[in-house]
Structure formats: C-alpha cells, structure tokens
Write a protein that holds these residues in place. Structure first.
Motif, short mmCIF file in Angstrom:
data_model
loop_
_atom_site.label_atom_id
_atom_site.label_comp_id
_atom_site.label_asym_id
_atom_site.label_seq_id
_atom_site.Cartn_x
_atom_site.Cartn_y
_atom_site.Cartn_z
N ALA A 1 0.80 0.75 -1.38
CA ALA A 1 0.49 1.84 -2.32
C ALA A 1 0.04 3.08 -1.57
CB ALA A 1 -0.58 1.39 -3.31
N GLU A 2 -0.69 2.91 -0.49
CA GLU A 2 -1.19 4.04 0.28
C GLU A 2 -0.07 4.82 0.98
OE1 GLU A 2 -4.12 2.24 2.82
OE2 GLU A 2 -5.58 2.08 1.18
N LEU A 3 1.10 4.23 1.09
CA LEU A 3 2.23 4.89 1.74
C LEU A 3 3.04 5.76 0.78
CD1 LEU A 3 3.45 1.99 4.04
CD2 LEU A 3 2.29 4.10 4.74
N ALA A 4 2.64 5.82 -0.48
CA ALA A 4 3.40 6.59 -1.48
C ALA A 4 3.56 8.05 -1.06
CB ALA A 4 2.74 6.50 -2.85
N GLY A 5 2.49 8.68 -0.66
CA GLY A 5 2.56 10.10 -0.27
C GLY A 5 3.46 10.31 0.93
N ALA A 6 3.34 9.45 1.92
CA ALA A 6 4.18 9.58 3.12
C ALA A 6 5.65 9.38 2.77
CB ALA A 6 3.75 8.58 4.18
N ALA A 7 5.96 8.41 1.93
CA ALA A 7 7.35 8.18 1.53
C ALA A 7 7.90 9.36 0.75
CB ALA A 7 7.46 6.89 0.70
N ARG A 8 7.07 9.93 -0.13
CA ARG A 8 7.48 11.09 -0.90
C ARG A 8 7.77 12.27 0.02
NH1 ARG A 8 3.88 10.20 -4.73
NH2 ARG A 8 2.28 11.45 -3.75
N THR A 9 6.90 12.48 1.01
CA THR A 9 7.09 13.58 1.94
C THR A 9 8.35 13.37 2.79
OG1 THR A 9 4.72 14.02 2.03
CG2 THR A 9 6.04 14.85 3.87
N VAL A 10 8.55 12.16 3.28
CA VAL A 10 9.73 11.87 4.10
C VAL A 10 11.01 12.11 3.30
CG1 VAL A 10 11.04 10.01 5.22
CG2 VAL A 10 8.60 10.30 5.70
N THR A 11 11.06 11.61 2.07
CA THR A 11 12.29 11.80 1.29
C THR A 11 12.49 13.27 0.94
OG1 THR A 11 11.13 11.21 -0.76
CG2 THR A 11 12.38 9.47 0.33
N LEU B 1 8.95 2.34 5.66
CA LEU B 1 7.71 2.76 6.31
C LEU B 1 6.77 1.58 6.49
CD1 LEU B 1 6.97 6.16 4.54
CD2 LEU B 1 7.36 5.82 6.99
N PHE B 2 6.58 0.81 5.43
CA PHE B 2 5.69 -0.35 5.50
C PHE B 2 6.15 -1.30 6.59
CE2 PHE B 2 4.29 -4.59 4.42
CZ PHE B 2 2.97 -4.42 4.00
N ALA B 3 7.43 -1.66 6.56
CA ALA B 3 7.97 -2.60 7.56
C ALA B 3 7.78 -2.07 8.97
CB ALA B 3 9.45 -2.88 7.28
N SER B 4 8.03 -0.78 9.17
CA SER B 4 7.95 -0.22 10.52
C SER B 4 6.53 -0.18 11.06
CB SER B 4 8.55 1.19 10.55
OG SER B 4 7.71 2.10 9.88
N LEU B 5 5.54 -0.32 10.18
CA LEU B 5 4.14 -0.28 10.62
C LEU B 5 3.53 -1.67 10.81
CD1 LEU B 5 2.89 2.62 8.32
CD2 LEU B 5 3.30 2.71 10.80
N THR C 1 1.03 -1.30 -7.09
CA THR C 1 1.49 -0.58 -5.91
C THR C 1 2.10 0.77 -6.23
OG1 THR C 1 3.70 -1.54 -6.01
CG2 THR C 1 2.06 -2.71 -4.68
N GLY C 2 2.41 1.00 -7.49
CA GLY C 2 3.12 2.23 -7.84
C GLY C 2 4.53 2.21 -7.26
N ALA C 3 5.08 1.01 -7.08
CA ALA C 3 6.35 0.86 -6.39
C ALA C 3 7.49 1.62 -7.04
CB ALA C 3 6.72 -0.62 -6.29
N HIS C 4 7.45 1.76 -8.33
CA HIS C 4 8.59 2.41 -9.00
C HIS C 4 8.12 3.51 -9.96
CE1 HIS C 4 11.19 -0.59 -7.31
NE2 HIS C 4 10.38 -1.51 -7.75
N ALA D 1 -1.46 18.92 -1.37
CA ALA D 1 -2.76 18.84 -2.01
C ALA D 1 -2.76 17.70 -3.03
CB ALA D 1 -3.09 20.16 -2.71
N GLU D 2 -1.65 17.56 -3.78
CA GLU D 2 -1.55 16.46 -4.74
C GLU D 2 -1.63 15.12 -4.02
OE1 GLU D 2 2.07 16.40 -7.01
OE2 GLU D 2 1.80 14.29 -7.44
N GLU D 3 -0.92 15.00 -2.91
CA GLU D 3 -0.92 13.75 -2.17
C GLU D 3 -2.29 13.41 -1.62
OE1 GLU D 3 3.65 14.40 -0.72
OE2 GLU D 3 2.11 14.07 0.79
N SER D 4 -3.04 14.41 -1.16
CA SER D 4 -4.34 14.14 -0.56
C SER D 4 -5.37 13.70 -1.59
CB SER D 4 -4.84 15.37 0.21
OG SER D 4 -5.14 16.41 -0.69
N THR D 5 -5.12 13.97 -2.88
CA THR D 5 -6.06 13.56 -3.90
C THR D 5 -5.73 12.18 -4.46
OG1 THR D 5 -4.79 14.66 -5.66
CG2 THR D 5 -6.55 15.94 -4.59
N GLN D 6 -4.61 11.64 -4.05
CA GLN D 6 -4.23 10.32 -4.59
C GLN D 6 -4.73 9.22 -3.72
OE1 GLN D 6 0.00 10.44 -5.12
NE2 GLN D 6 -0.20 11.66 -6.96
#
Length: 190
Positions: A20-30, A60-64, A159-162, A185-190
């Motif tokens: 779930a914590e990777l949501a912001g990073a995945a959003r930014t990458v895409t 991202l999760f798998a790579s970490l 997880t907010g997976a979908h 800013a939105e991502e940092s507040t989540q």
C-alpha cells in the motif's frame, strides 16, 4: 554472503502494508513514463488503467524484496540452521545461490502471521553461475508471483490495489503537462 533489497515482510499484513505504501511511487512512475511517451491527458486516461498502475506497483514491490546472495557453501550453512521449507530452482551443479525467506509461509490462508505455530516458513532459492543481478530479478519475480501476489491481492481494499484513478489535473505552470507539485503534495499526505 550478502543481502540486497529492502522488503522482508514478517506477516501477510506487513506485506500488504508495504504494498500500500508503494501507491504514490507507482503512480509517479506510471505518470512520468506516460509523459516521456508523449501521452496527453486523454490518452493517459485511456491507456493508464488501474491494472497498469497495479502492475507497476507489483513490479516495484517485487524489485524491493530482500534477497540473500552467497556461494553454495554459505547457502548450505544457512539452510542447515533454517527451520522451514526450502524450495530451490535451478541446478545443483552451479556455485551460487540467491534466496528470499517468507516467514509466514507460502501455502494456505494469506492472513496467517509469523509466529503462528501452524505456519511453516519457506525460503525460495534460485541457483546461478555468474549473473547475480539476473538471478535476483528472476527470484523476486518468482516469489512475487507464487507467494506475494495472492497475499497482497487477497485484501485489495486494505492495499488500495485497484483504487488508484487517473491523477488529478495538474495546475498549469506554463510547461507542457503542467507541474507535479499538486500530485506530489497529494502523495505525501497519503
């Protein structure tokens, strides 16, 4: 022997939390990948679906995932002390091994936690000759596909997976595609 990676969840709940914590990073990458490919807002909305964002987060999760890497002797010494099931992919005739430990097991209900007496920890290992980076990547993808995917997606609400929709319209700062400050800013507040 050495260890690479950052994620070594002790429980299914911890795995889902890390995902779930990777949501912001995945959003930014895409989003940034779509920008680099020249997508406008309409094409982004059409092509960057929830499944695309979920796939980015899976990758991202798998790579970490934390992976231990060592020669056969170090692996066998570690294995002798490991109180769990070890599943080895590859040949016994190569000198090196990469492995990842899943303390909460790899079979059965995905809600089991480490410390549960009915849980048997599992280690998944991949042997390799000369390419540790390739072996670790293969191992991480395999472990994610065989273990973590079911654990994580067992509770997509947690997880907010979908649930990630297209990013909010960025404020126009005079550059093509606007600024990412609002999204960041939105991502940092989540």
């Amino acid at each position: 022997m050495h260890t690479e990676g950052q994620l070594a969840p002790e429980s299914a709940t911890e795995a889902r939390r890390s995902y779930a914590e990777l949501a912001g990073a995945a959003r930014t990458v895409t989003r940034e990948t779509a920008k680099a490919m020249g997508f406008d807002r309409e094409e982004y909305a059409e092509r960057v679906t929830d499944d695309v964002r979920s796939t980015a987060r899976d990758a991202l999760f798998a790579s970490l995932l934390e992976v231990r890497v060592g020669d056969r002797e170090a692996f066998e010494a570690w294995r002798a002390d490991f109180d769990g099931d070890v599943r080895v992919m590859g040949s016994n005739d190569v000198p090196n091994v990469a492995w990842h430990v899943v303390p909460f097991g790899a079979d059965g209900p995905p809600t089991r936690a480490a410390g549960d007496e009915s849980v048997t920890a599992v280690a998944v290992a991949a042997t390799f000759q000369d390419e540790p980076t390739a072996a670790m990547a293969t191992l991480r993808r395999t472990v994610f596909g065989r273990v973590y995917r079911d654990v994580i997606h067992a509770d997509p609400v947690e997880t907010g997976a979908h649930t990630a929709g297209p990013p909010e319209d960025d404020e126009d700062d005079g550059t093509e595609g606007g600024t990412d400050a609002a999204a960041e800013a939105e991502e940092s507040t989540q």
